[in-house]
Design a protein around this motif. Structure first.
Motif, mmCIF file in Angstrom:
data_model
loop_
_atom_site.group_PDB
_atom_site.id
_atom_site.type_symbol
_atom_site.label_atom_id
_atom_site.label_comp_id
_atom_site.label_asym_id
_atom_site.label_seq_id
_atom_site.Cartn_x
_atom_site.Cartn_y
_atom_site.Cartn_z
ATOM 1 N N TYR A 1 0.840 -1.204 0.000
ATOM 2 C CA TYR A 1 0.000 0.000 0.000
ATOM 3 C C TYR A 1 0.872 1.251 0.000
ATOM 4 C CZ TYR A 1 -2.725 3.788 2.061
ATOM 5 O OH TYR A 1 -3.290 5.012 2.323
ATOM 6 N N TRP A 2 1.851 1.300 0.921
ATOM 7 C CA TRP A 2 2.687 2.498 1.035
ATOM 8 C C TRP A 2 3.581 2.681 -0.187
ATOM 9 C CZ3 TRP A 2 1.396 6.400 3.773
ATOM 10 C CH2 TRP A 2 0.612 6.210 4.906
ATOM 11 N N LEU A 3 3.950 1.598 -0.850
ATOM 12 C CA LEU A 3 4.684 1.708 -2.109
ATOM 13 C C LEU A 3 3.809 2.418 -3.146
ATOM 14 C CD1 LEU A 3 7.207 0.978 -3.787
ATOM 15 C CD2 LEU A 3 6.068 -1.175 -4.332
ATOM 16 N N GLY A 4 2.555 1.995 -3.242
ATOM 17 C CA GLY A 4 1.618 2.663 -4.153
ATOM 18 C C GLY A 4 1.398 4.113 -3.771
ATOM 19 N N TYR A 5 1.291 4.376 -2.507
ATOM 20 C CA TYR A 5 1.096 5.746 -2.022
ATOM 21 C C TYR A 5 2.301 6.613 -2.388
ATOM 22 C CZ TYR A 5 -1.227 9.060 1.132
ATOM 23 O OH TYR A 5 -1.915 10.130 1.654
ATOM 24 N N PHE A 6 3.506 6.050 -2.218
ATOM 25 C CA PHE A 6 4.736 6.750 -2.587
ATOM 26 C C PHE A 6 4.751 7.069 -4.074
ATOM 27 C CE2 PHE A 6 9.020 6.258 -4.417
ATOM 28 C CZ PHE A 6 9.657 7.356 -3.850
ATOM 29 N N ILE A 7 4.404 6.077 -4.891
ATOM 30 C CA ILE A 7 4.383 6.294 -6.340
ATOM 31 C C ILE A 7 3.403 7.404 -6.684
ATOM 32 C CG2 ILE A 7 3.760 5.272 -8.575
ATOM 33 C CD1 ILE A 7 4.748 2.570 -7.415
ATOM 34 N N ALA A 8 2.217 7.349 -6.087
ATOM 35 C CA ALA A 8 1.184 8.340 -6.387
ATOM 36 C C ALA A 8 1.587 9.742 -5.953
ATOM 37 C CB ALA A 8 -0.134 7.952 -5.718
ATOM 38 N N SER A 9 2.251 9.845 -4.822
ATOM 39 C CA SER A 9 2.565 11.174 -4.310
ATOM 40 C C SER A 9 3.884 11.731 -4.822
ATOM 41 C CB SER A 9 2.558 11.167 -2.777
ATOM 42 O OG SER A 9 3.511 10.258 -2.297
ATOM 43 N N LYS A 10 4.826 10.896 -5.185
ATOM 44 C CA LYS A 10 6.147 11.389 -5.595
ATOM 45 C C LYS A 10 6.434 11.204 -7.078
ATOM 46 C CE LYS A 10 7.593 12.234 -1.353
ATOM 47 N NZ LYS A 10 7.258 13.494 -0.811
ATOM 48 N N LEU A 11 6.223 10.004 -7.583
ATOM 49 C CA LEU A 11 6.678 9.700 -8.927
ATOM 50 C C LEU A 11 5.746 10.204 -10.019
ATOM 51 C CD1 LEU A 11 8.122 6.100 -8.461
ATOM 52 C CD2 LEU A 11 9.255 8.303 -8.179
ATOM 53 N N THR A 12 4.454 10.347 -9.743
ATOM 54 C CA THR A 12 3.546 10.804 -10.797
ATOM 55 C C THR A 12 3.697 12.298 -11.067
ATOM 56 O OG1 THR A 12 1.777 10.988 -9.170
ATOM 57 C CG2 THR A 12 1.821 9.001 -10.507
ATOM 58 N N SER A 13 4.127 13.065 -10.062
ATOM 59 C CA SER A 13 4.326 14.498 -10.285
ATOM 60 C C SER A 13 5.689 14.786 -10.902
ATOM 61 C CB SER A 13 4.179 15.262 -8.965
ATOM 62 O OG SER A 13 5.148 14.809 -8.036
ATOM 63 N N ASN A 14 6.625 13.859 -10.734
ATOM 64 C CA ASN A 14 7.971 14.017 -11.275
ATOM 65 C C ASN A 14 8.400 12.671 -11.839
ATOM 66 O OD1 ASN A 14 10.511 14.950 -11.885
ATOM 67 N ND2 ASN A 14 11.257 14.870 -9.774
ATOM 68 N N VAL A 15 7.968 12.374 -13.070
ATOM 69 C CA VAL A 15 8.206 11.064 -13.661
ATOM 70 C C VAL A 15 9.709 10.847 -13.858
ATOM 71 C CG1 VAL A 15 7.772 9.581 -15.658
ATOM 72 C CG2 VAL A 15 5.979 11.109 -14.822
ATOM 73 N N PRO A 16 10.251 9.798 -13.235
ATOM 74 C CA PRO A 16 11.686 9.527 -13.360
ATOM 75 C C PRO A 16 12.041 9.104 -14.785
ATOM 76 C CG PRO A 16 10.630 7.976 -11.849
ATOM 77 C CD PRO A 16 9.570 8.858 -12.379
ATOM 78 N N GLN A 17 13.242 9.417 -15.181
ATOM 79 C CA GLN A 17 13.684 9.098 -16.539
ATOM 80 C C GLN A 17 14.298 7.705 -16.646
ATOM 81 O OE1 GLN A 17 12.844 11.100 -19.101
ATOM 82 N NE2 GLN A 17 11.768 12.170 -17.462
ATOM 83 N N ASP A 18 14.937 7.243 -15.575
ATOM 84 C CA ASP A 18 15.573 5.931 -15.639
ATOM 85 C C ASP A 18 15.771 5.373 -14.236
ATOM 86 O OD1 ASP A 18 17.556 7.602 -14.701
ATOM 87 O OD2 ASP A 18 18.943 7.252 -16.348
ATOM 88 N N GLY A 19 16.357 4.182 -14.173
ATOM 89 C CA GLY A 19 16.649 3.557 -12.892
ATOM 90 C C GLY A 19 15.452 2.830 -12.303
ATOM 91 N N TRP A 20 15.604 2.448 -11.037
ATOM 92 C CA TRP A 20 14.580 1.656 -10.363
ATOM 93 C C TRP A 20 13.287 2.432 -10.193
ATOM 94 C CZ3 TRP A 20 12.462 3.088 -5.691
ATOM 95 C CH2 TRP A 20 13.151 4.035 -4.947
ATOM 96 N N ARG A 21 13.388 3.754 -10.031
ATOM 97 C CA ARG A 21 12.153 4.542 -9.884
ATOM 98 C C ARG A 21 11.344 4.523 -11.176
ATOM 99 N NH1 ARG A 21 15.688 8.082 -6.669
ATOM 100 N NH2 ARG A 21 14.905 8.025 -4.551
ATOM 101 N N ARG A 22 12.007 4.558 -12.318
ATOM 102 C CA ARG A 22 11.300 4.489 -13.597
ATOM 103 C C ARG A 22 10.640 3.124 -13.768
ATOM 104 N NH1 ARG A 22 9.232 7.802 -17.637
ATOM 105 N NH2 ARG A 22 8.409 6.314 -19.105
ATOM 106 N N LYS A 23 11.348 2.050 -13.389
ATOM 107 C CA LYS A 23 10.767 0.712 -13.477
ATOM 108 C C LYS A 23 9.535 0.595 -12.580
ATOM 109 C CE LYS A 23 14.948 -1.674 -14.823
ATOM 110 N NZ LYS A 23 15.989 -2.612 -14.469
#
Length: 173
Positions: A35-57
């Motif tokens: 759940y918290w992984l999804g929450y992290f993605i929703a709050s951090k990664l969707t506003s600043n889409v990573p270009q590469d690395g594990w965050r992009r995956k």
């Protein structure tokens, strides 16, 4: 590994209440982490889409068809799908992640997931591991069974790889 033998013995023949509580703790932590992984993605990664690395995956996985379908199911069925997902294999992870991606309120999510955790722990502390161990014993009891098990594992890996490759091909077209 001696540690895994001890764990297997504990799960197979330990006192029910301790096995149940251990499995409840494990599934609670796993569901909350997902759940918290999804929450992290929703709050951090969707506003600043990573270009590469594990965050992009991680971001790409959160945009996969399975996760999008999980979010759709959560929207259509409501919070009741969260505890029901614990009665499935695979779909459970998608729904827990979807709850985080939709930024469901943490107290509401925890209240919704807890009955599912209890059901999961009851199933696995009673019949779940017995069925799993019986299947393994059946396959591992003969050379043909071992060959069948290895063949099934290879088949699953190949099918997953082919499906992933087909999805990547569709995305690139």
């Amino acid at each position: 590994m001696p540690g895994s033998k001890l764990m297997g013995d504990f799960l197979d023949s330990g006192p029910f209440i301790w096995v149940f509580l251990f499995l409840l703790f494990v599934v609670f932590c796993r569901a909350q982490a997902t759940y918290w992984l999804g929450y992290f993605i929703a709050s951090k990664l969707t506003s600043n889409v990573p270009q590469d690395g594990w965050r992009r995956k991680l971001y790409n996985w959160s945009e996969s068809e399975a996760v999008i379908n999980g979010i759709g199911t959560l929207h259509r069925r409501g919070w009741i799908i969260i505890p029901l997902s614990f009665l499935t294999v695979g779909f459970q992870t998608i729904i827990q992640l979807a709850a985080g991606l939709t930024r469901m309120a943490p107290p509401k999510y925890t209240l919704a997931m807890f009955p599912g955790c209890i059901a999961w722990a009851i199933i696995y502390s009673t019949i779940g591991f017995s069925v799993w161990n019986a299947l393994l014993a059946t396959f591992a009891g003969s050379p043909a069974g071992v060959a069948t098990l290895i063949g099934l594992i290879i088949l699953i890996i190949v099918l997953v790889w082919l499906r992933k490759r087909a999805q990547e091909k569709l995305i690139n077209e």
